[in-house]
Design an enzyme around this catalytic site. Sequence first.
Site, PDB file in Angstrom:
ATOM      1  N   GLY A 504      30.200  -4.472  23.336  1.00 34.32           N
ATOM      2  CA  GLY A 504      31.496  -5.051  23.681  1.00 34.32           C
ATOM      3  C   GLY A 504      32.263  -4.262  24.716  1.00 34.32           C
ATOM      4  O   GLY A 504      32.484  -4.737  25.839  1.00 34.32           O
ATOM      5  N   ILE A 587      34.599   8.764  24.617  1.00 33.29           N
ATOM      6  CA  ILE A 587      35.269   8.169  23.463  1.00 33.29           C
ATOM      7  C   ILE A 587      36.623   7.657  23.944  1.00 33.29           C
ATOM      8  O   ILE A 587      37.479   8.428  24.375  1.00 33.29           O
ATOM      9  CB  ILE A 587      35.427   9.209  22.332  1.00 33.29           C
ATOM     10  CG1 ILE A 587      34.037   9.642  21.828  1.00 33.29           C
ATOM     11  CG2 ILE A 587      36.278   8.652  21.197  1.00 33.29           C
ATOM     12  CD1 ILE A 587      33.134   8.546  21.286  1.00 33.29           C
ATOM     13  N   ASN A 589      39.106   5.844  22.397  1.00 33.50           N
ATOM     14  CA  ASN A 589      40.288   5.999  21.550  1.00 33.50           C
ATOM     15  C   ASN A 589      39.886   6.812  20.326  1.00 33.50           C
ATOM     16  O   ASN A 589      39.063   6.384  19.511  1.00 33.50           O
ATOM     17  CB  ASN A 589      40.814   4.617  21.138  1.00 33.50           C
ATOM     18  CG  ASN A 589      42.086   4.709  20.302  1.00 33.50           C
ATOM     19  OD1 ASN A 589      42.200   5.533  19.395  1.00 33.50           O
ATOM     20  ND2 ASN A 589      43.046   3.851  20.611  1.00 33.50           N
ATOM     21  N   THR A 592      40.519   4.833  16.825  1.00 33.68           N
ATOM     22  CA  THR A 592      39.678   3.675  16.494  1.00 33.68           C
ATOM     23  C   THR A 592      38.202   4.080  16.498  1.00 33.68           C
ATOM     24  O   THR A 592      37.407   3.516  15.751  1.00 33.68           O
ATOM     25  CB  THR A 592      39.933   2.505  17.458  1.00 33.68           C
ATOM     26  OG1 THR A 592      39.689   2.933  18.791  1.00 33.68           O
ATOM     27  CG2 THR A 592      41.354   1.998  17.329  1.00 33.68           C
ATOM     28  N   GLN A 596      35.440   3.603  13.516  1.00 33.70           N
ATOM     29  CA  GLN A 596      34.117   2.987  13.632  1.00 33.70           C
ATOM     30  C   GLN A 596      33.023   3.886  13.058  1.00 33.70           C
ATOM     31  O   GLN A 596      32.131   3.425  12.345  1.00 33.70           O
ATOM     32  CB  GLN A 596      33.808   2.679  15.107  1.00 33.70           C
ATOM     33  CG  GLN A 596      34.555   1.467  15.634  1.00 33.70           C
ATOM     34  CD  GLN A 596      34.234   0.223  14.838  1.00 33.70           C
ATOM     35  OE1 GLN A 596      33.100  -0.236  14.790  1.00 33.70           O
ATOM     36  NE2 GLN A 596      35.228  -0.325  14.176  1.00 33.70           N
ATOM     37  N   GLY A 662      29.875   1.033  17.671  1.00 27.84           N
ATOM     38  CA  GLY A 662      30.113   0.208  16.486  1.00 27.84           C
ATOM     39  C   GLY A 662      29.019   0.323  15.444  1.00 27.84           C
ATOM     40  O   GLY A 662      29.251   0.074  14.265  1.00 27.84           O
ATOM     41  N   GLU A 663      27.814   0.669  15.873  1.00 30.36           N
ATOM     42  CA  GLU A 663      26.691   0.613  14.940  1.00 30.36           C
ATOM     43  C   GLU A 663      26.026   1.949  14.646  1.00 30.36           C
ATOM     44  O   GLU A 663      25.359   2.104  13.624  1.00 30.36           O
ATOM     45  CB  GLU A 663      25.668  -0.404  15.471  1.00 30.36           C
ATOM     46  CG  GLU A 663      26.231  -1.811  15.347  1.00 30.36           C
ATOM     47  CD  GLU A 663      25.520  -2.846  16.180  1.00 30.36           C
ATOM     48  OE1 GLU A 663      24.716  -3.586  15.610  1.00 30.36           O
ATOM     49  OE2 GLU A 663      25.765  -2.922  17.397  1.00 30.36           O
TER      50      GLU A 663
HETATM   51 MO1  MOS Z   1      26.223  -6.385  15.384  1.00 27.21          MO
HETATM   52  S1  MOS Z   1      24.735  -6.645  13.953  1.00 27.21           S
HETATM   53  O1  MOS Z   1      25.260  -6.299  16.756  1.00 27.21           O
HETATM   54  O2  MOS Z   1      27.036  -7.872  15.332  1.00 27.21           O
END
Ligand code: MOS
Length: 702
Positions: A504, A587, A589, A592, A596, A662-663
């Site tokens: 994103g 990084i 922020n 946030t 994550q 995020g992951e």
């Molecule tokens: Mo994440 S599983 O790439 O929405």
Amino acid sequence: MTTIDRLVGAGVDRIDGPAKVRGTAAYAYEQDPGEPIAHLAVVQSTVNRGRITRLDPSRAEAMTGVLAVLTPANAPRLAGDLASDLPVLQSPEVHYQGQVVAAVVAETSEIAKAAVGGVVVEYAAEVPDVVLSADRDDLYAPEKVMAGFDTDSVIGDVDGALAAAAVTVDATYETPAQHNNPIEMHASMARWDGDSLTLWDANQGPHTIVSDLVKGFALEPGQVRVISPYVGGAFGSKAFTHPNQMLAAMAARVVGRTVVFELTRQQMFSLVGHRTPTIQRIRLGADPEGRLTAISHEVVEHTSKISEFAEQTATATRVLYAAANRRTTHRLARLDVPPPTIMRAPGETPGMFALESAMDELAVALGIDPVELRIRNEPAEDPERHVPWSSRHLVECLRTGAERFGWAGRDPRPRMRTEGRWLVGTGVAAATYPTRRRKADCRISVDGRGRYVVEIDGSDIGTGAWTTLSQIAADALGVGLDAVELRIGDSRLPRAGGAGGSTGLASWGSAVVLTARDLRRRLEEQYGGQLPADGLVVDGGVGGESPHAKTHSMHAFGAHFVEVRVDRDTGEVRVPRATSVYDGGTIVNAKTARSQFLGGFSMGISMALHEESQIDARLGHYVNHDLAEYHIATNADIGELDISWLDEPDELANEIGLKGIGEIGITGAAAAVANAYWHATGLRIRDLPITPGKYFRELGLT
Ligand code: MOS
């Protein structure tokens, strides 16, 4: 080059925080279309495979307040070649348990749900085939696995190297099916104005949803608008269209009113996908100094009869460690289950539980410290693509983490530390996740007074994108945060991919930076750096992957250190503390980002100790289909988490130098817990989750 260093990096408070806390941020279910809203509830199949032989909606239709009952016999026909679970109510055939076989539309949610019980459905059912095993004779190799990866990779002579290796590990690991459970269930509110459809919807990217609706209802893209300003969490299931969007739109067309459909928590366990279970055999061969000579990672997982979902479970094994001989394979069984989908780091999450557990077993077999073992196998370049890393600081993460956690002097022997009834152990695992970027368009306008409007169809699923994207925009425009108005979460905005694959901010942020640069250049060249009285509008964007992606291997990295305590009498497992250090590039922020990393790692603890969707082998349904029985880690399960990151922008990855975060927090996390569990107890649990019951199983007491 625009300087991205004034706001980027700061711990700016969430821009959307006050509205969310005050309850004024309207989620999909809470929109006010300016007319009474009709509510939808669904009748779901109680069998996995077969066909409907009788469907009688008459009792439901006769109930006061019921507006319509949609069935395969009367529902609007959907056009196009809709795939997977999207051709809702188009046929009497049943492909999975929980499939929607009828839908009630009523004046209130209560009436709709009550009327579901008034729909009589009978089936001709066949025996369900729902049990995955590695010795099924119908396993097959998909053409590709997800994200465009090759199904198999074979380099060198793996079997020969294993036979010649001084030390080997050969073990099979299993991970269960899991279900996406963000706080907000999937929800869709549909309204038709003539032939134009507006859908307020909980998803990870409005543009993705538009294309399925356009296809299904045979519309032009301009006739569908999907709006999703606020989304109450998403881990992958909201990345794709599911039956809820199709049903809301169909029902709204039938009753001529705005219709809302929010899944119940139980329906989250059948209608929006799940993480596939896996069975993974890992074989490692090493020389006496611990240098890997062979890595083999063979994966078996399931998909559904109506769609092929091939999770890329072994792909992290292709990049993590050096070894001359290597093999990864993926095989699938097609079962009578709902279509699986993505869930936070699909592939890496189950795959790295196996690989990083096996590395710990190898360290034990060799008598080498598991941190040192990983450092000895650090590859100078991508070991399968043979290209350099854009940046890779895994060793630094391991060293920094070991220091912060207090790893030095650890007694490697298991079951050596006790405190009262607690058996205490520590474990380590690496983390990694690919760094990618997708095409994104962007528009920035400025008025004569210096107010900037930044428009892009990005989405904030709770990650902080409202804030981080505003920071990036303000820096790129050289103005303060209060001079920037961000608009996201609406398919009318310039097209962008969804929040998924940790792409994103890399994608949207790059689009914003490039567009902002263009705007500043035009202001400079055409207006001598002054703002024109009637303003200026610039359309821009980013084309997709970084130009360096072909010549470099791009990944985020990290290292987890975990302390585990196991009650020697009850088998209760606690994780009182953990340290994670990340190489996530820039990084954006600090607040946030921490959230994550913390969320990802907590979800890893949840995977290690709690989450498991149990399927009934005879009746074919997920038995524990609610949050009373599908356990997830809650606050009481999470101890002290020490989270930090290296300050290492990745200059080749994108305009901001970020890697997407995020992951990565969940990758490797479950292995770190399992490795610490072994160190505490001497018991190696190779099938998640690590429940108290498995303690007694391993002790031979059950
Ligand atoms: Mo994440 S599983 O790439 O929405």
